[in-house]
Design an enzyme around this catalytic site. Structure first.
Site, PDB file in Angstrom:
ATOM      1  N   GLU A 128       0.852  -1.195   0.000  1.00 58.36           N
ATOM      2  CA  GLU A 128       0.000   0.000   0.000  1.00 58.36           C
ATOM      3  C   GLU A 128       0.882   1.237   0.000  1.00 58.36           C
ATOM      4  O   GLU A 128       1.786   1.376   0.827  1.00 58.36           O
ATOM      5  CB  GLU A 128      -0.931   0.000   1.209  1.00 58.36           C
ATOM      6  CG  GLU A 128      -1.774   1.259   1.363  1.00 58.36           C
ATOM      7  CD  GLU A 128      -2.543   1.631   0.117  1.00 58.36           C
ATOM      8  OE1 GLU A 128      -2.361   2.764  -0.371  1.00 58.36           O
ATOM      9  OE2 GLU A 128      -3.306   0.776  -0.383  1.00 58.36           O
ATOM     10  N   SER A 167       0.174   4.343   0.694  1.00 56.00           N
ATOM     11  CA  SER A 167      -0.089   5.380   1.686  1.00 56.00           C
ATOM     12  C   SER A 167      -0.684   4.775   2.949  1.00 56.00           C
ATOM     13  O   SER A 167      -1.660   4.032   2.887  1.00 56.00           O
ATOM     14  CB  SER A 167      -1.050   6.431   1.126  1.00 56.00           C
ATOM     15  OG  SER A 167      -1.475   7.316   2.142  1.00 56.00           O
ATOM     16  N   TYR A 171      -4.987   2.639   4.325  1.00 54.81           N
ATOM     17  CA  TYR A 171      -5.256   1.297   4.839  1.00 54.81           C
ATOM     18  C   TYR A 171      -6.770   1.078   4.879  1.00 54.81           C
ATOM     19  O   TYR A 171      -7.506   1.854   5.482  1.00 54.81           O
ATOM     20  CB  TYR A 171      -4.695   1.125   6.250  1.00 54.81           C
ATOM     21  CG  TYR A 171      -3.191   1.104   6.362  1.00 54.81           C
ATOM     22  CD1 TYR A 171      -2.386   0.654   5.326  1.00 54.81           C
ATOM     23  CD2 TYR A 171      -2.567   1.531   7.540  1.00 54.81           C
ATOM     24  CE1 TYR A 171      -1.007   0.635   5.441  1.00 54.81           C
ATOM     25  CE2 TYR A 171      -1.182   1.506   7.671  1.00 54.81           C
ATOM     26  CZ  TYR A 171      -0.406   1.060   6.612  1.00 54.81           C
ATOM     27  OH  TYR A 171       0.958   1.040   6.746  1.00 54.81           O
ATOM     28  N   HIS A 206     -44.526  -1.732  11.066  1.00 55.42           N
ATOM     29  CA  HIS A 206     -45.137  -0.419  10.844  1.00 55.42           C
ATOM     30  C   HIS A 206     -44.705   0.526  11.956  1.00 55.42           C
ATOM     31  O   HIS A 206     -44.638   0.123  13.120  1.00 55.42           O
ATOM     32  CB  HIS A 206     -46.659  -0.569  10.842  1.00 55.42           C
ATOM     33  CG  HIS A 206     -47.396   0.732  10.774  1.00 55.42           C
ATOM     34  ND1 HIS A 206     -47.572   1.442   9.611  1.00 55.42           N
ATOM     35  CD2 HIS A 206     -47.997   1.464  11.766  1.00 55.42           C
ATOM     36  CE1 HIS A 206     -48.243   2.540   9.860  1.00 55.42           C
ATOM     37  NE2 HIS A 206     -48.521   2.576  11.167  1.00 55.42           N
TER      38      HIS A 206
END
Length: 449
Positions: free
Chosen positions: A33, A35, A39, A432
């Site tokens: 990854e 950056s 994450y 309802h």
């Protein structure tokens, strides 16, 4: 060069879910990854969850500054949770860095501290997502007032006058949100009409509700130039090809879509094919043009939804550990939601599409004002439309523009997938007051058309 059983590039929904699953099967997984702020992927950090959090906060009357602070706390918590979800697995290694392909199954990863690691993947899964498109308008990219869909949610101060370029679903969500917080919002769109894919009666109602919320529209627009004057953005455009208009804003949001994030991958070093928009081309099973390399989520183009990325995981899981019977072409019934007020949701055919295809249909239609729960919620705007095949009584499609539509559209989608006749929804016993009980009345009798 270290060889890894499974390399997943990108921490998005499909990729992280696949990583966790593979690790639990005893397989080695490397997740890359670029950056630490991503994450968990786009959805939890810069898209679905933070934007919906701000939308909800706006309707509750929370100040913009407090809403942004709360959003940041939420995303930080989710980011940490997602990181730990993978880091807690002995078979998963998370590496921060930018991955570049050097061959069909080899990659270099450049880490923030300047190191480079080289790997060979027996399997590689590309899950790098998409990025905001900034249109090529003179002065826009250089403008100090420019925001995209990510930075718009990190502003420290609410824009007073906001111009949104693009009247698609992303633009409409942000317009609704900022207007509810108190911004003066103007939408500029190059199309001659807004919501061109929606049925006219639905589109007209949405537009009228936006107007009532103080949102201005300019359609058929050609933006000529964006400049700066007296610490404001100056936007000059024409919307009839001749007449020139100038408006001022303290912020500009470019909401003109997102494109697959493939540039940094250096796919030119591989045999992986991409289309003209940079999307990775895949077959019905998410295979790229290179064996044992898959593409997951937004990076492959098509519908950009986190639940599509999750279903991509299911397809790959079924191929590797199941009976290999799931594929993209199964996804014929996928509901979508636009989180404006009230929510606009859709699944299957619209009336416009049915007419274009020559599909015969029964039309069931009712105003939201006829639903008791809508009165309870003090929002009776909107309508419900459902198309039914007269020969089978099966639902062909639905457009629901009503509070809580994002919830009940899933019920319609499930009925369509399970091939349940519309009478089952008509005769169901619902709690309802709820929006879902509207199906009791909606399906009583088709309307004349």
């Amino acid at each position: 060069m270290e060889t890894i059983k499974n390399i997943i590039i990108g921490f998005g929904k499909g990729g992280k879910t696949l990583a966790k699953f593979l690790a639990q099967q005893g397989e080695q997984v490397l997740v890359i990854e670029k950056s630490k702020q991503m994450y968990g992927g786009t959805c939890i950090n810069i898209a679905c969850l933070p934007s919906k959090r701000l939308i909800i906060e706006a309707t509750r009357g929370t100040s913009f500054e407090d809403a942004v602070d709360g959003k940041n706390v939420m995303t930080s918590q989710l980011r940490k949770k997602n990181y730990q979800m993978l880091a807690s697995e002995d078979n998963i290694t998370i590496l921060d860095g930018i991955a570049h392909f050097t061959g069909n199954h080899t990659i270099d990863v450049q880490t923030p501290d300047g190191q480079t690691f080289t790997y060979k993947g027996e399997r590689i899964f590309i899950n790098t997502g998409a990025k905001a498109i900034i249109p090529d308008i003179p002065g826009l990219r250089e403008s100090p007032f420019l925001m995209n869909s990510t930075t718009a949610m990190d502003q420290l101060k609410l824009p007073h006058d906001l111009v949104i370029i693009g009247g698609g679903y992303i633009g409409l969500e942000f317009a609704n949100m900022f207007a509810t917080f108190g911004s003066h919002v103007t939408i500029l769109d190059h199309h001659k009409k807004l919501l061109p894919r929606e049925d006219d009666d639905v589109a007209e109602m949405v537009i009228q509700n936006f107007h009532n919320n103080g949102i201005n529209f300019e359609v058929g627009v050609n933006i000529k130039d964006i400049s700066t004057q007296d610490e404001q953005a100056v936007i000059t455009f024409t919307n009839d090809g001749q007449h020139e208009t100038t408006i001022f804003a303290d912020k500009i949001l470019a909401a003109t879509g997102r494109q697959p994030e493939t540039a940094s991958l250096e796919l030119q070093n591989t045999d992986i094919k991409v289309d003209d928009h940079g999307a990775i081309i895949v077959d019905d099973y998410l295979h790229t043009s290179v064996p044992n390399v898959w593409a997951i989520g937004d990076v492959k183009g098509g519908p950009q939804f986190t639940y599509i990325s999750l279903d991509d995981f299911r397809i790959i899981k079924d191929e590797l550990f199941g009976n290999n019977k799931r594929h993209i072409s199964d996804r014929l019934i996928v509901p979508t939601s636009v989180f404006i007020e009230p929510s606009l949701t859709q699944v299957g055919l619209t009336e416009k599409e049915a007419q274009k295809q020559g599909q015969d249909y029964l039309l069931f239609k009712m105003p939201a004002a006829a639903i008791p729960k809508a009165k309870v919620l003090k929002d009776t705007r909107g309508l419900l439309k459902v198309l039914v095949d007269p020969s089978t009584n099966l639902i062909l499609g639905a457009t629901l523009y009503v509070q809580e539509a994002q919830e009940i559209i899933n019920m319609v989608a499930l009925a369509m997938r399970a091939k349940i006749p519309y009478q089952m929804l008509r005769d169901q016993i619902y709690t309802h007051p709820t929006i879902s009980e509207a199906f009791n009345d909606l399906f009583k009798k088709p309307v004349n058309r």
